[in-house]
Design an enzyme around this catalytic site. Structure first.
Site, mmCIF file in Angstrom:
data_model
loop_
_atom_site.group_PDB
_atom_site.id
_atom_site.type_symbol
_atom_site.label_atom_id
_atom_site.label_comp_id
_atom_site.label_asym_id
_atom_site.label_seq_id
_atom_site.Cartn_x
_atom_site.Cartn_y
_atom_site.Cartn_z
ATOM 1 N N GLU A 107 0.862 -1.180 0.000
ATOM 2 C CA GLU A 107 0.000 0.000 0.000
ATOM 3 C C GLU A 107 0.890 1.219 0.000
ATOM 4 O O GLU A 107 1.930 1.228 0.662
ATOM 5 C CB GLU A 107 -0.857 0.069 1.263
ATOM 6 C CG GLU A 107 -2.028 -0.871 1.293
ATOM 7 C CD GLU A 107 -1.869 -1.873 2.413
ATOM 8 O OE1 GLU A 107 -1.021 -1.647 3.293
ATOM 9 O OE2 GLU A 107 -2.568 -2.900 2.389
ATOM 10 N N ASN A 112 2.054 9.841 -3.063
ATOM 11 C CA ASN A 112 3.475 9.486 -3.110
ATOM 12 C C ASN A 112 3.892 9.100 -4.535
ATOM 13 O O ASN A 112 4.165 7.936 -4.845
ATOM 14 C CB ASN A 112 3.780 8.354 -2.114
ATOM 15 C CG ASN A 112 5.263 8.190 -1.859
ATOM 16 O OD1 ASN A 112 6.087 8.708 -2.609
ATOM 17 N ND2 ASN A 112 5.602 7.459 -0.812
ATOM 18 N N TYR A 119 7.488 1.775 -8.259
ATOM 19 C CA TYR A 119 6.866 0.453 -8.313
ATOM 20 C C TYR A 119 6.369 0.135 -9.723
ATOM 21 O O TYR A 119 6.545 -0.982 -10.210
ATOM 22 C CB TYR A 119 5.724 0.365 -7.291
ATOM 23 C CG TYR A 119 6.218 0.438 -5.857
ATOM 24 C CD1 TYR A 119 7.208 -0.432 -5.399
ATOM 25 C CD2 TYR A 119 5.715 1.374 -4.964
ATOM 26 C CE1 TYR A 119 7.672 -0.367 -4.098
ATOM 27 C CE2 TYR A 119 6.177 1.453 -3.647
ATOM 28 C CZ TYR A 119 7.159 0.570 -3.228
ATOM 29 O OH TYR A 119 7.637 0.630 -1.942
HETATM 30 C C1 LIG Z 1 10.366 6.284 -3.194
HETATM 31 C C2 LIG Z 1 11.884 6.194 -2.946
HETATM 32 C C3 LIG Z 1 12.164 4.902 -2.172
HETATM 33 C C4 LIG Z 1 12.624 6.157 -4.301
HETATM 34 O O1 LIG Z 1 14.014 5.965 -4.052
HETATM 35 P P1 LIG Z 1 15.120 6.317 -5.159
HETATM 36 O O2 LIG Z 1 16.374 5.596 -4.794
HETATM 37 O O3 LIG Z 1 15.198 7.774 -5.321
HETATM 38 O O4 LIG Z 1 14.484 5.670 -6.472
HETATM 39 P P2 LIG Z 1 15.247 5.359 -7.850
HETATM 40 O O5 LIG Z 1 16.407 6.284 -8.010
HETATM 41 O O6 LIG Z 1 15.519 3.908 -7.927
HETATM 42 O O7 LIG Z 1 14.133 5.789 -8.903
HETATM 43 C C5 LIG Z 1 13.385 4.850 -9.643
HETATM 44 C C6 LIG Z 1 12.240 5.566 -10.329
HETATM 45 O O8 LIG Z 1 11.293 6.031 -9.375
HETATM 46 C C7 LIG Z 1 10.725 7.282 -9.808
HETATM 47 N N1 LIG Z 1 11.090 8.343 -8.886
HETATM 48 C C8 LIG Z 1 11.971 8.275 -7.856
HETATM 49 N N2 LIG Z 1 12.007 9.459 -7.204
HETATM 50 C C9 LIG Z 1 11.157 10.289 -7.855
HETATM 51 C C10 LIG Z 1 10.752 11.633 -7.668
HETATM 52 N N3 LIG Z 1 11.254 12.368 -6.666
HETATM 53 N N4 LIG Z 1 9.817 12.153 -8.493
HETATM 54 C C11 LIG Z 1 9.298 11.410 -9.503
HETATM 55 N N5 LIG Z 1 9.644 10.119 -9.744
HETATM 56 C C12 LIG Z 1 10.558 9.571 -8.938
HETATM 57 C C13 LIG Z 1 11.312 7.549 -11.178
HETATM 58 O O9 LIG Z 1 10.471 6.940 -12.131
HETATM 59 C C14 LIG Z 1 12.647 6.815 -11.092
HETATM 60 O O10 LIG Z 1 13.177 6.472 -12.315
HETATM 61 P P3 LIG Z 1 14.120 7.544 -13.110
HETATM 62 O O11 LIG Z 1 15.124 8.056 -12.122
HETATM 63 O O12 LIG Z 1 14.699 6.729 -14.220
HETATM 64 O O13 LIG Z 1 13.180 8.615 -13.560
HETATM 65 C C15 LIG Z 1 12.414 7.426 -2.173
HETATM 66 O O14 LIG Z 1 11.907 8.595 -2.760
HETATM 67 C C16 LIG Z 1 12.060 7.411 -0.688
HETATM 68 O O15 LIG Z 1 12.791 6.870 0.143
HETATM 69 N N6 LIG Z 1 10.898 8.026 -0.347
HETATM 70 C C17 LIG Z 1 10.451 8.078 1.060
HETATM 71 C C18 LIG Z 1 9.991 6.715 1.546
HETATM 72 C C19 LIG Z 1 8.830 6.195 0.755
HETATM 73 O O16 LIG Z 1 7.907 6.927 0.409
HETATM 74 N N7 LIG Z 1 8.886 4.876 0.467
HETATM 75 C C20 LIG Z 1 7.813 4.171 -0.213
HETATM 76 C C21 LIG Z 1 6.845 3.683 0.811
HETATM 77 S S1 LIG Z 1 5.603 2.647 0.073
#
Ligand SMILES: CC(C)(COP(=O)(O)OP(=O)(O)OC[C@H]1O[C@@H](n2cnc3c(N)ncnc32)[C@H](O)[C@@H]1OP(=O)(O)O)[C@@H](O)C(=O)NCCC(=O)NCCS
Length: 160
Positions: A107, A112, A119
């Site tokens: 979920e 977000n 995902y």
């Molecule tokens: C969501 C999260 C885990 C992504 O981590 P990350 O290491 O930055 O992700 P990645 O670099 O592997 O990015 C993969 C893809 O996700 C998407 N993405 C990641 N951050 C993004 C942002 N700030 N805005 C839009 N898309 C984003 C993009 O599609 C990205 O691909 P791209 O870089 O080729 O465009 C991070 O933002 C985080 O820790 N957020 C807070 C915790 C959270 O919300 N976790 C999920 C709970 S269900």
């Protein structure tokens, strides 16, 4: 997108909690280290992704036999957008496959967008909505990933 320097993924231990708490302190979320502590028991898996000894992010998964629930994936504030969550999620998918799990589920807050895109890029689809799921009444998007489909996507990436 590229992962800077080398990194490794290993099991989380109880000794990692202060470092993970520091990550939680830098990111606003519904999570706390007390939830994390509760997940050091049967039916849960926890991993950290590290550069050297430094923890950059973590994942927590609940094992419901043929269904794994992703409880949390988080990457430290200054380490995001380098592909680390993608690496961690692909690792989780690989582990799920090894365990013979057929489906991953989670979920996520409707607002977000970074997580939903992460995902979706890794084979998850939106399959439902849980109205007012969170304490502040925000809806949760329910997403799942068929393991066979996820491995098919990896094969496509390797081929092209
Ligand atoms: C969501 C999260 C885990 C992504 O981590 P990350 O290491 O930055 O992700 P990645 O670099 O592997 O990015 C993969 C893809 O996700 C998407 N993405 C990641 N951050 C993004 C942002 N700030 N805005 C839009 N898309 C984003 C993009 O599609 C990205 O691909 P791209 O870089 O080729 O465009 C991070 O933002 C985080 O820790 N957020 C807070 C915790 C959270 O919300 N976790 C999920 C709970 S269900």
């Amino acid at each position: 997108m590229s992962v800077k320097n080398s990194f490794n993924i290993r099991n989380t231990t109880i000794h990692d909690i202060p470092e993970i708490q520091a990550i939680l302190d830098r990111i606003s979320s519904d999570w706390s280290s007390s939830i994390l502590k509760d997940c050091f028991q049967d039916h849960y898996f926890q991993w950290v992704i590290c550069r050297g000894e430094v923890i950059l992010g973590f994942a927590v998964v609940k094992n419901n036999l043929d269904l794994w629930e992703i409880m949390q994936i988080m990457i430290d504030q200054n380490e995001q957008r380098q592909g680390l969550a993608t690496q961690l999620l692909q690792f989780v998918i690989t582990q799920a496959k090894k365990w013979g799990t057929t489906k991953l589920q989670l979920e996520v807050r409707q607002s977000n967008t970074p997580a939903i895109r992460l995902y979706q890029k890794n084979g998850f689809q939106k399959v439902g909505l849980r109205k007012k799921y969170y304490a502040d009444h925000e809806d949760a998007v329910l997403m799942d990933c068929n393991i066979t489909l996820a491995s098919g996507i990896s094969n496509l990436l390797i081929r092209f």
